[in-house]
Design a protein around this motif. Structure first.
Motif, PDB file in Angstrom:
ATOM      1  N   ALA A  38      15.510  34.932 -15.374  1.00 12.99           N
ATOM      2  CA  ALA A  38      16.192  33.943 -16.178  1.00 12.99           C
ATOM      3  C   ALA A  38      16.109  34.251 -17.530  1.00 12.99           C
ATOM      4  O   ALA A  38      15.047  34.875 -17.983  1.00 12.99           O
ATOM      5  CB  ALA A  38      15.860  32.535 -15.805  1.00 12.99           C
ATOM      6  N   PRO A  39      16.860  33.976 -18.619  1.00  7.77           N
ATOM      7  CA  PRO A  39      16.902  33.949 -19.877  1.00  7.77           C
ATOM      8  C   PRO A  39      15.522  33.594 -20.316  1.00  7.77           C
ATOM      9  O   PRO A  39      15.190  32.326 -19.606  1.00  7.77           O
ATOM     10  CB  PRO A  39      17.972  33.139 -20.415  1.00  7.77           C
ATOM     11  CG  PRO A  39      19.094  33.423 -19.519  1.00  7.77           C
ATOM     12  CD  PRO A  39      18.408  33.126 -18.233  1.00  7.77           C
ATOM     13  N   GLY A  40      14.759  34.171 -21.143  1.00  6.11           N
ATOM     14  CA  GLY A  40      13.473  33.775 -21.630  1.00  6.11           C
ATOM     15  C   GLY A  40      12.370  34.251 -21.116  1.00  6.11           C
ATOM     16  O   GLY A  40      11.172  34.208 -21.411  1.00  6.11           O
ATOM     17  N   ASP A  41      12.595  34.923 -19.720  1.00  9.76           N
ATOM     18  CA  ASP A  41      11.514  35.788 -19.156  1.00  9.76           C
ATOM     19  C   ASP A  41      10.950  36.937 -19.914  1.00  9.76           C
ATOM     20  O   ASP A  41      12.119  37.334 -20.431  1.00  9.76           O
ATOM     21  CB  ASP A  41      11.956  35.859 -17.702  1.00  9.76           C
ATOM     22  CG  ASP A  41      12.094  34.786 -16.814  1.00  9.76           C
ATOM     23  OD1 ASP A  41      11.614  33.816 -17.033  1.00  9.76           O
ATOM     24  OD2 ASP A  41      12.850  35.093 -15.631  1.00  9.76           O
ATOM     25  N   LYS A  42       9.940  37.254 -19.745  1.00 11.60           N
ATOM     26  CA  LYS A  42       9.407  38.581 -20.171  1.00 11.60           C
ATOM     27  C   LYS A  42       9.192  39.692 -19.334  1.00 11.60           C
ATOM     28  O   LYS A  42       8.826  39.312 -18.357  1.00 11.60           O
ATOM     29  CB  LYS A  42       8.001  38.120 -20.891  1.00 11.60           C
ATOM     30  CG  LYS A  42       7.861  36.989 -22.054  1.00 11.60           C
ATOM     31  CD  LYS A  42       8.705  37.480 -23.155  1.00 11.60           C
ATOM     32  CE  LYS A  42       8.078  36.477 -24.160  1.00 11.60           C
ATOM     33  NZ  LYS A  42       9.337  36.208 -25.073  1.00 11.60           N
ATOM     34  N   VAL A  43       9.588  40.638 -19.632  1.00 16.31           N
ATOM     35  CA  VAL A  43       9.571  41.882 -18.603  1.00 16.31           C
ATOM     36  C   VAL A  43       9.062  43.223 -19.185  1.00 16.31           C
ATOM     37  O   VAL A  43       9.140  43.373 -20.575  1.00 16.31           O
ATOM     38  CB  VAL A  43      10.939  42.244 -17.929  1.00 16.31           C
ATOM     39  CG1 VAL A  43      11.501  40.919 -17.247  1.00 16.31           C
ATOM     40  CG2 VAL A  43      12.047  42.379 -18.825  1.00 16.31           C
ATOM     41  N   MET A  44       8.706  44.302 -18.508  1.00 13.37           N
ATOM     42  CA  MET A  44       8.193  45.442 -19.035  1.00 13.37           C
ATOM     43  C   MET A  44       9.663  46.419 -18.766  1.00 13.37           C
ATOM     44  O   MET A  44       9.943  46.439 -17.578  1.00 13.37           O
ATOM     45  CB  MET A  44       7.363  45.931 -18.107  1.00 13.37           C
ATOM     46  CG  MET A  44       5.792  44.481 -18.487  1.00 13.37           C
ATOM     47  SD  MET A  44       5.397  44.829 -20.096  1.00 13.37           S
ATOM     48  CE  MET A  44       4.891  46.143 -20.395  1.00 13.37           C
ATOM     49  N   VAL A  45       9.948  47.101 -19.646  1.00 12.24           N
ATOM     50  CA  VAL A  45      10.831  48.023 -19.722  1.00 12.24           C
ATOM     51  C   VAL A  45      10.404  49.554 -20.119  1.00 12.24           C
ATOM     52  O   VAL A  45       9.423  49.482 -20.969  1.00 12.24           O
ATOM     53  CB  VAL A  45      12.100  47.903 -20.192  1.00 12.24           C
ATOM     54  CG1 VAL A  45      12.843  46.783 -19.547  1.00 12.24           C
ATOM     55  CG2 VAL A  45      12.002  47.544 -21.876  1.00 12.24           C
ATOM     56  N   THR A  52       7.129  48.803 -22.792  1.00 13.74           N
ATOM     57  CA  THR A  52       7.129  47.806 -23.848  1.00 13.74           C
ATOM     58  C   THR A  52       7.409  46.344 -23.230  1.00 13.74           C
ATOM     59  O   THR A  52       8.391  46.415 -22.328  1.00 13.74           O
ATOM     60  CB  THR A  52       7.780  48.186 -24.992  1.00 13.74           C
ATOM     61  OG1 THR A  52       7.514  47.093 -26.234  1.00 13.74           O
ATOM     62  CG2 THR A  52       9.226  48.119 -24.776  1.00 13.74           C
ATOM     63  N   GLU A  53       7.123  45.206 -23.584  1.00 15.73           N
ATOM     64  CA  GLU A  53       7.537  43.822 -23.270  1.00 15.73           C
ATOM     65  C   GLU A  53       8.765  43.635 -24.171  1.00 15.73           C
ATOM     66  O   GLU A  53       8.783  43.796 -25.352  1.00 15.73           O
ATOM     67  CB  GLU A  53       6.099  42.925 -23.539  1.00 15.73           C
ATOM     68  CG  GLU A  53       6.527  41.678 -23.015  1.00 15.73           C
ATOM     69  CD  GLU A  53       5.455  40.820 -23.119  1.00 15.73           C
ATOM     70  OE1 GLU A  53       5.799  39.653 -23.760  1.00 15.73           O
ATOM     71  OE2 GLU A  53       4.282  40.941 -22.717  1.00 15.73           O
ATOM     72  N   VAL A  54       9.655  42.939 -23.465  1.00 18.25           N
ATOM     73  CA  VAL A  54      10.723  42.482 -23.890  1.00 18.25           C
ATOM     74  C   VAL A  54      11.214  41.148 -23.292  1.00 18.25           C
ATOM     75  O   VAL A  54      10.772  40.875 -22.408  1.00 18.25           O
ATOM     76  CB  VAL A  54      12.077  43.371 -23.688  1.00 18.25           C
ATOM     77  CG1 VAL A  54      11.859  44.684 -24.248  1.00 18.25           C
ATOM     78  CG2 VAL A  54      12.251  43.740 -21.992  1.00 18.25           C
ATOM     79  N   GLU A  55      11.921  40.519 -23.863  1.00 16.58           N
ATOM     80  CA  GLU A  55      12.781  39.326 -23.553  1.00 16.58           C
ATOM     81  C   GLU A  55      14.146  38.960 -22.989  1.00 16.58           C
ATOM     82  O   GLU A  55      14.849  39.822 -23.448  1.00 16.58           O
ATOM     83  CB  GLU A  55      12.554  38.116 -24.517  1.00 16.58           C
ATOM     84  CG  GLU A  55      13.100  36.665 -24.281  1.00 16.58           C
ATOM     85  CD  GLU A  55      13.179  35.943 -25.342  1.00 16.58           C
ATOM     86  OE1 GLU A  55      13.749  34.849 -25.267  1.00 16.58           O
ATOM     87  OE2 GLU A  55      12.473  36.274 -26.368  1.00 16.58           O
ATOM     88  N   VAL A  56      14.375  38.632 -21.809  1.00 20.53           N
ATOM     89  CA  VAL A  56      15.728  38.640 -21.071  1.00 20.53           C
ATOM     90  C   VAL A  56      16.261  37.477 -21.952  1.00 20.53           C
ATOM     91  O   VAL A  56      15.962  36.371 -21.937  1.00 20.53           O
ATOM     92  CB  VAL A  56      15.532  38.342 -19.770  1.00 20.53           C
ATOM     93  CG1 VAL A  56      16.953  38.025 -19.070  1.00 20.53           C
ATOM     94  CG2 VAL A  56      14.804  39.104 -18.882  1.00 20.53           C
ATOM     95  N   VAL A  57      17.666  37.881 -22.312  1.00 17.45           N
ATOM     96  CA  VAL A  57      18.378  36.849 -23.251  1.00 17.45           C
ATOM     97  C   VAL A  57      19.560  36.395 -22.343  1.00 17.45           C
ATOM     98  O   VAL A  57      20.266  35.317 -22.720  1.00 17.45           O
ATOM     99  CB  VAL A  57      18.697  37.525 -24.396  1.00 17.45           C
ATOM    100  CG1 VAL A  57      17.615  37.652 -25.369  1.00 17.45           C
ATOM    101  CG2 VAL A  57      19.692  38.685 -24.451  1.00 17.45           C
ATOM    102  N   GLU A  58      20.127  37.443 -21.353  1.00 18.58           N
ATOM    103  CA  GLU A  58      21.079  37.046 -20.591  1.00 18.58           C
ATOM    104  C   GLU A  58      21.023  37.940 -19.161  1.00 18.58           C
ATOM    105  O   GLU A  58      20.611  38.829 -19.229  1.00 18.58           O
ATOM    106  CB  GLU A  58      22.349  37.276 -21.554  1.00 18.58           C
ATOM    107  CG  GLU A  58      23.687  37.047 -20.678  1.00 18.58           C
ATOM    108  CD  GLU A  58      24.877  37.638 -21.422  1.00 18.58           C
ATOM    109  OE1 GLU A  58      26.278  37.395 -21.023  1.00 18.58           O
ATOM    110  OE2 GLU A  58      24.643  38.344 -22.548  1.00 18.58           O
ATOM    111  N   ILE A  59      21.672  37.119 -18.292  1.00 20.04           N
ATOM    112  CA  ILE A  59      21.918  38.057 -16.946  1.00 20.04           C
ATOM    113  C   ILE A  59      23.348  37.929 -16.836  1.00 20.04           C
ATOM    114  O   ILE A  59      24.233  37.135 -16.874  1.00 20.04           O
ATOM    115  CB  ILE A  59      21.421  37.166 -15.812  1.00 20.04           C
ATOM    116  CG1 ILE A  59      19.980  36.833 -15.767  1.00 20.04           C
ATOM    117  CG2 ILE A  59      21.461  37.753 -14.446  1.00 20.04           C
ATOM    118  CD1 ILE A  59      18.790  38.097 -16.009  1.00 20.04           C
TER     119      ILE A  59
END
Length: 92
Positions: A38-45, A52-59
């Motif tokens: 969901a938006p706001g979740d942190k994921v690794m790419v 690096t760690e990034v933030e999901v802003v939209e699905i």
């Protein structure tokens, strides 16, 4: 051409930590099967410089720009706190 028998893969638009709000550009990554985001979740790419760690802003339902998958969730999924058994005055 897309294959009608292959299910569409969800795409997450992500924002890198170093981006400022006004200058933010999102990048699309495929969401792995079974990973709920969901938006706001942190994921690794994976990037040119490593993970690096990034933030999901939209699905999104689809994207022409996505070429790499998200590696994994960076923030642990919420866990239900364990409740201690209630000790009764009748416990011997």
């Amino acid at each position: 051409m897309t294959d009608l028998l292959t299910p569409a893969r969800a795409v997450a638009a992500i924002k890198f930590k170093w981006q400022k709000e006004g200058d933010a550009k999102t990048y699309d990554y495929f969401v792995p099967q079974g990973l709920e985001l969901a938006p706001g979740d942190k994921v690794m790419v994976e990037t040119k410089r490593g993970e690096t760690e990034v933030e999901v802003v939209e699905i999104k339902a689809e994207s022409e720009m996505a070429s790499k998958p998200i590696l994994r969730r960076a923030d642990p999924a919420p866990v239900e706190p364990e409740t201690a058994p209630v000790k009764s005055e009748w416990d011997f």
